[in-house]
Design a protein around this motif. Sequence first.
Motif, PDB file in Angstrom:
ATOM      1  N   PRO A   1       0.813  -1.204   0.018  1.00  0.00           N
ATOM      2  CA  PRO A   1       0.017   0.105  -0.034  1.00  0.00           C
ATOM      3  C   PRO A   1       0.867   1.430  -0.118  1.00  0.00           C
ATOM      4  O   PRO A   1       0.465   2.327  -0.784  1.00  0.00           O
ATOM      5  N   PHE A   2       1.685   1.304   0.742  1.00  0.00           N
ATOM      6  CA  PHE A   2       2.851   2.508   0.841  1.00  0.00           C
ATOM      7  C   PHE A   2       3.328   2.779  -0.438  1.00  0.00           C
ATOM      8  O   PHE A   2       3.258   3.883  -0.906  1.00  0.00           O
ATOM      9  N   GLU A   3       3.757   1.576  -1.134  1.00  0.00           N
ATOM     10  CA  GLU A   3       4.385   2.003  -2.684  1.00  0.00           C
ATOM     11  C   GLU A   3       3.249   2.587  -3.604  1.00  0.00           C
ATOM     12  O   GLU A   3       3.434   3.295  -4.527  1.00  0.00           O
ATOM     13  N   ARG A   4       2.054   1.895  -3.524  1.00  0.00           N
ATOM     14  CA  ARG A   4       1.050   2.412  -4.215  1.00  0.00           C
ATOM     15  C   ARG A   4       0.651   3.981  -4.152  1.00  0.00           C
ATOM     16  O   ARG A   4       0.325   4.535  -4.938  1.00  0.00           O
ATOM     17  N   ILE A   5       0.488   4.215  -2.840  1.00  0.00           N
ATOM     18  CA  ILE A   5       0.309   5.504  -2.486  1.00  0.00           C
ATOM     19  C   ILE A   5       1.252   6.433  -3.075  1.00  0.00           C
ATOM     20  O   ILE A   5       1.101   7.635  -3.700  1.00  0.00           O
ATOM     21  N   ASN A   6       2.646   6.280  -2.801  1.00  0.00           N
ATOM     22  CA  ASN A   6       3.758   6.857  -3.479  1.00  0.00           C
ATOM     23  C   ASN A   6       3.738   7.040  -4.978  1.00  0.00           C
ATOM     24  O   ASN A   6       3.818   8.073  -5.579  1.00  0.00           O
TER      25      ASN A   6
ATOM     26  N   VAL B   1       5.207  13.167  -0.961  1.00  0.00           N
ATOM     27  CA  VAL B   1       4.475  12.355  -0.159  1.00  0.00           C
ATOM     28  C   VAL B   1       5.042  12.015   1.192  1.00  0.00           C
ATOM     29  O   VAL B   1       6.328  11.588   1.240  1.00  0.00           O
ATOM     30  N   ASN B   2       4.252  12.269   2.402  1.00  0.00           N
ATOM     31  CA  ASN B   2       4.669  11.854   3.640  1.00  0.00           C
ATOM     32  C   ASN B   2       3.632  11.057   4.346  1.00  0.00           C
ATOM     33  O   ASN B   2       2.630  11.324   4.245  1.00  0.00           O
ATOM     34  N   LEU B   3       4.114   9.737   4.753  1.00  0.00           N
ATOM     35  CA  LEU B   3       3.258   9.078   5.625  1.00  0.00           C
ATOM     36  C   LEU B   3       3.562   8.659   6.851  1.00  0.00           C
ATOM     37  O   LEU B   3       4.888   8.439   6.971  1.00  0.00           O
ATOM     38  N   SER B   4       2.867   9.120   7.877  1.00  0.00           N
ATOM     39  CA  SER B   4       3.216   9.043   9.014  1.00  0.00           C
ATOM     40  C   SER B   4       2.185   8.247   9.894  1.00  0.00           C
ATOM     41  O   SER B   4       0.827   8.308   9.642  1.00  0.00           O
ATOM     42  N   ILE B   5       2.471   7.146  10.914  1.00  0.00           N
ATOM     43  CA  ILE B   5       1.530   6.445  11.878  1.00  0.00           C
ATOM     44  C   ILE B   5       0.906   7.600  12.611  1.00  0.00           C
ATOM     45  O   ILE B   5       1.500   8.644  13.178  1.00  0.00           O
ATOM     46  N   GLU B   6      -0.269   7.546  12.552  1.00  0.00           N
ATOM     47  CA  GLU B   6      -1.147   8.639  13.324  1.00  0.00           C
ATOM     48  C   GLU B   6      -1.798   8.177  14.856  1.00  0.00           C
ATOM     49  O   GLU B   6      -2.096   8.877  15.432  1.00  0.00           O
ATOM     50  N   ARG B   7      -2.141   6.895  14.753  1.00  0.00           N
ATOM     51  CA  ARG B   7      -2.985   6.276  15.760  1.00  0.00           C
ATOM     52  C   ARG B   7      -2.363   4.870  16.117  1.00  0.00           C
ATOM     53  O   ARG B   7      -1.683   4.328  15.257  1.00  0.00           O
ATOM     54  N   LEU B   8      -2.560   4.549  17.413  1.00  0.00           N
ATOM     55  CA  LEU B   8      -2.301   3.393  17.991  1.00  0.00           C
ATOM     56  C   LEU B   8      -3.137   2.158  17.148  1.00  0.00           C
ATOM     57  O   LEU B   8      -2.489   0.997  16.859  1.00  0.00           O
ATOM     58  N   ASP B   9      -4.078   2.583  16.227  1.00  0.00           N
ATOM     59  CA  ASP B   9      -4.730   1.446  15.647  1.00  0.00           C
ATOM     60  C   ASP B   9      -4.173   1.280  14.380  1.00  0.00           C
ATOM     61  O   ASP B   9      -4.478   0.154  13.458  1.00  0.00           O
ATOM     62  N   GLY B  10      -2.885   1.718  14.029  1.00  0.00           N
ATOM     63  CA  GLY B  10      -2.266   1.737  12.722  1.00  0.00           C
ATOM     64  C   GLY B  10      -2.498   2.658  11.614  1.00  0.00           C
ATOM     65  O   GLY B  10      -2.172   2.620  10.501  1.00  0.00           O
ATOM     66  N   SER B  11      -3.602   3.594  11.814  1.00  0.00           N
ATOM     67  CA  SER B  11      -4.117   4.552  10.941  1.00  0.00           C
ATOM     68  C   SER B  11      -2.682   5.457  10.571  1.00  0.00           C
ATOM     69  O   SER B  11      -1.978   5.740  11.256  1.00  0.00           O
ATOM     70  N   ILE B  12      -2.648   5.679   9.255  1.00  0.00           N
ATOM     71  CA  ILE B  12      -1.618   6.797   8.742  1.00  0.00           C
ATOM     72  C   ILE B  12      -2.160   7.903   8.229  1.00  0.00           C
ATOM     73  O   ILE B  12      -3.331   7.971   7.652  1.00  0.00           O
ATOM     74  N   MET B  13      -1.355   9.041   8.452  1.00  0.00           N
ATOM     75  CA  MET B  13      -1.874  10.337   7.736  1.00  0.00           C
ATOM     76  C   MET B  13      -0.918  10.566   6.524  1.00  0.00           C
ATOM     77  O   MET B  13       0.276  10.228   6.647  1.00  0.00           O
TER      78      MET B  13
ATOM     79  N   ALA C   1      -2.672  18.814   0.457  1.00  0.00           N
ATOM     80  CA  ALA C   1      -3.752  17.801   1.072  1.00  0.00           C
ATOM     81  C   ALA C   1      -3.423  16.689   2.089  1.00  0.00           C
ATOM     82  O   ALA C   1      -2.156  16.364   2.135  1.00  0.00           O
ATOM     83  N   LYS C   2      -4.420  16.715   3.283  1.00  0.00           N
ATOM     84  CA  LYS C   2      -3.933  15.562   4.131  1.00  0.00           C
ATOM     85  C   LYS C   2      -5.173  14.791   4.347  1.00  0.00           C
ATOM     86  O   LYS C   2      -6.385  15.113   4.115  1.00  0.00           O
ATOM     87  N   ARG C   3      -4.869  13.337   4.442  1.00  0.00           N
ATOM     88  CA  ARG C   3      -5.960  12.310   4.690  1.00  0.00           C
ATOM     89  C   ARG C   3      -5.519  11.194   5.390  1.00  0.00           C
ATOM     90  O   ARG C   3      -4.596  10.882   5.537  1.00  0.00           O
ATOM     91  N   LEU C   4      -6.478  10.925   6.531  1.00  0.00           N
ATOM     92  CA  LEU C   4      -6.231   9.618   7.447  1.00  0.00           C
ATOM     93  C   LEU C   4      -6.638   8.671   6.748  1.00  0.00           C
ATOM     94  O   LEU C   4      -7.872   8.487   6.130  1.00  0.00           O
ATOM     95  N   ILE C   5      -5.862   7.571   6.681  1.00  0.00           N
ATOM     96  CA  ILE C   5      -6.226   6.313   5.933  1.00  0.00           C
ATOM     97  C   ILE C   5      -6.076   5.337   7.014  1.00  0.00           C
ATOM     98  O   ILE C   5      -5.193   5.052   7.749  1.00  0.00           O
ATOM     99  N   SER C   6      -7.235   4.696   7.178  1.00  0.00           N
ATOM    100  CA  SER C   6      -7.442   3.693   8.309  1.00  0.00           C
ATOM    101  C   SER C   6      -6.714   2.297   7.861  1.00  0.00           C
ATOM    102  O   SER C   6      -6.423   2.188   6.781  1.00  0.00           O
TER     103      SER C   6
END
Length: 99
Positions: free
Chosen positions: A4-9, A18-30, A41-46
């Motif tokens: 998924p990280f490669e696909r987003i990039n 492109v910056n991906l960072s862990i946002e929550r303990l459940d594994g959501s990324i920003m 743009a910013k988007r939280l991805i579950s």
Amino acid sequence: MFNPFERINDAFAPQYRVNLSIERLDGSIMLTLSDEQGVVAKRLISPAQRNDPKRLQRVIDSVQQGIAIDPGEHTLPMLASGSRRQAGKVICLPRSPCH
């Protein structure tokens, strides 16, 4: 193999940083997209969105559509999650003011 990280990039790197960072303990990324003028743009991805190729593609399409709607201004809008607050955070989308 699905990465998924490669696909987003791959979807955004030609035009944006492109910056991906862990946002929550459940594994959501920003996902944060920026260019020389700032954050576009910013988007939280579950985790569920990130780990399902079809759902991830819908997220990518949604972000791309949001950017395409108003490519001229650099203000942050609320994305597909609307103006909802999640865990005390506003989820921002391309080109509309965050509250």
